[in-house]
Enzyme design. Structure first.
Site, mmCIF file in Angstrom:
data_model
loop_
_atom_site.group_PDB
_atom_site.id
_atom_site.type_symbol
_atom_site.label_atom_id
_atom_site.label_comp_id
_atom_site.label_asym_id
_atom_site.label_seq_id
_atom_site.Cartn_x
_atom_site.Cartn_y
_atom_site.Cartn_z
ATOM 1 N N ASP A 80 43.418 55.130 7.873
ATOM 2 C CA ASP A 80 44.703 55.227 7.172
ATOM 3 C C ASP A 80 45.567 54.042 7.622
ATOM 4 O OD1 ASP A 80 47.179 55.724 6.185
ATOM 5 O OD2 ASP A 80 47.281 57.819 6.837
ATOM 6 N N TYR B 88 49.935 61.179 11.222
ATOM 7 C CA TYR B 88 50.490 61.733 9.979
ATOM 8 C C TYR B 88 49.874 60.959 8.817
ATOM 9 C CZ TYR B 88 53.938 62.804 6.329
ATOM 10 O OH TYR B 88 54.554 63.205 5.164
ATOM 11 N N LYS C 272 53.151 51.147 1.720
ATOM 12 C CA LYS C 272 54.216 50.347 2.348
ATOM 13 C C LYS C 272 54.161 48.858 1.996
ATOM 14 C CE LYS C 272 54.809 53.908 5.772
ATOM 15 N NZ LYS C 272 55.792 54.798 5.169
HETATM 16 N N1 HOZ Z 1 57.337 59.718 7.019
HETATM 17 C C1 HOZ Z 1 58.211 58.699 7.505
HETATM 18 C C2 HOZ Z 1 58.266 58.722 8.958
HETATM 19 N N2 HOZ Z 1 57.041 58.576 9.624
HETATM 20 C C3 HOZ Z 1 59.581 58.850 6.987
HETATM 21 C C4 HOZ Z 1 59.670 58.410 5.582
HETATM 22 C C5 HOZ Z 1 61.104 58.262 5.080
HETATM 23 O O1 HOZ Z 1 61.986 58.987 5.470
HETATM 24 O O2 HOZ Z 1 61.314 57.360 4.279
#
Ligand code: HOZ
Length: 426
Positions: free
Chosen positions: A236, A141, A264
């Site tokens: 990524d 992702y 992050k």
């Molecule tokens: N895209 C995140 C999980 N792989 C979740 C992001 C969130 O809910 O803060």
């Protein structure tokens, strides 16, 4: 206020009551915990219940929640103003640090999220190569830009299909979706489409279909193929950057990307993303070059202060050794407890990331991740939550340990899991 009543109220005004889908607990059922505060390794919900936190804002909180040095840096920056739409010295400090620590980074630009970073990295790769097609891997992702919300078409080497409504088929058609860890398939893809491929984008350690580790020949082969065919290799590292080690996955596995995306940890829990890489490519970005990107909150001073304070802390000698040991303590402890009670289970740790699988061995592909026993995970998740341990609310997410998790915290988690595994086997 109960979590249930907050969830009901939230659903009146927010789709599914949440601002990001996984948080809605649809995968596991029940009401999400509405978090009131967090400190160190723990967070407290609106009912005042404490949880050992293994989500860590999906990896961002590598030094733990509300670390005093990060809080002090944020307060100091906020006192000087929140946003200027003009450059600051702190942005230079951040850029210097990222270029010093990450092997593949000559120039870097800050943005506000991982999605912005990957979206722009793709545009840059296309602008640099003059080609349109990109390769991604099923289960990775990379945020929610149109070109990346794509799943495999009828055959892996054919055009991709939108994985979200609202993504135009013609956009998805330029994304080829292959199997993670399958270098032979990537080689065939380049043989057929090489002159059209602008970029290959990959999570060097996948953290978005649970955790999947790369086979060494996969990353190595990908590097060689991109070089041979003139495609841009985008690592990524939004999740893995400063999470699997001080030099990211690129340093850990010795793979030099052309572009890297970050998020992050570099924001320390505040909204920061970044894309950077080879000078020749980065010089194509506006105003040096023809590829456009801009943002009012890019390099926001308060967010950068949180990120810089976090990056100062992770450079302490032994930081990643200790983080890795704690994470190993967790996965080894959980594995032993499951084995003791005859529960089919496996786990693995890479730096401060981990995966837990209701499957006999760690998966190496999306198809293998799909073989995990989701119902068993859901039972485990809720029973652990009841015991004050908050894992990610989905069998398809990685977990995260922070430097604030003590050996005793891990032992407490393993002891709770021991009781849960025992009950699961009855
Ligand atoms: N895209 C995140 C999980 N792989 C979740 C992001 C969130 O809910 O803060």
């Amino acid at each position: 206020m109960s979590n249930e009543s907050l969830f009901a109220r939230a659903q009146q005004f927010i789709p599914a009551g949440v601002n990001s889908p996984v948080r809605a607990f649809r995968a596991v059922g029940g009401a999400p915990r509405f978090i009131a505060r967090a400190k160190g390794a723990r967070m407290w919900d609106a009912e005042g219940r404490a949880y050992l936190d293994y989500i860590g804002s999906w990896g961002a909180m590598v030094v733990g929640h509300a670390h005093p040095e990060v809080v002090a840096a944020v307060c100091a920056a906020a006192g000087n103003g929140f946003s200027f739409g003009a450059p600051t010295e702190a942005e230079i400090e951040m850029a210097e640090l990222l270029c010093k620590l990450l092997p593949g980074m000559d120039l870097v630009r800050l943005v506000s999220s991982g999605t912005e970073a990957t979206m722009t990295a793709l545009r840059l790769a296309r602008g640099h190569t003059g080609r349109n097609r990109v390769v991604k891997f099923e289960g990775c992702y990379h945020g929610h830009a149109d070109s990346l919300l794509v799943k495999a078409g009828s055959g892996a080497l054919t055009f991709g299909q939108p994985s979200s409504s609202g993504v135009p088929p013609q956009v998805a058609a330029d994304t080829l979706v292959l199997d993670y860890n399958d270098v032979a398939q990537l080689e065939r893809c380049f043989a057929e489409n090489g002159k059209d491929i602008a970029a290959v984008i990959v999570e060097p350690v996948v953290g978005n279909m649970n955790l999947v580790a790369p086979k060494p020949e996969f990353l190595r082969g990908m590097r060689e193929l991109c070089t041979k065919h003139g495609a841009v290799l985008i690592l990524d590292e939004v999740m893995t950057g400063f999470r699997v080690g001080l030099t990211g996955a690129q340093g850990r596995y010795g793979i030099q990307p052309d572009l890297t995306t970050l998020g992050k940890v570099i924001g320390g829990g505040m909204p920061v993303g970044a894309f950077g890489g080879r000078r020749e490519i980065m010089q194509k970005i506006a105003p040096l070059g023809p590829v456009y990107q801009a943002g009012t909150l890019s390099g926001n001073p308060v967010a950068v202060a949180a990120g810089l304070a976090t990056l100062r802390l992770v450079q302490a000698p032994g930081f990643y050794e200790k983080l890795g040991e704690r994470t190993q303590q967790l996965t080894a402890g959980l594995t032993a407890a499951a084995k003791k009670h005859g529960v089919v289970f496996s786990a693995q740790a890479i730096g401060g990331m981990f995966g837990i699988y209701f499957r006999a061995s760690a998966p190496q592909s999306f198809a293998e991740v799909m073989q995990c026993d989701k119902e068993a995970f859901n039972r485990f998740f809720h029973a652990m939550l009841e015991r004050g341990v908050h894992f990610a609310p989905s069998a398809y997410e990685a977990g995260f340990v922070s430097a604030a998790h003590s050996s005793e915290d891990i032992a407490e988690t393993v002891s709770a899991a021991d009781a849960v595994f025992a009950a699961m086997k009855k």
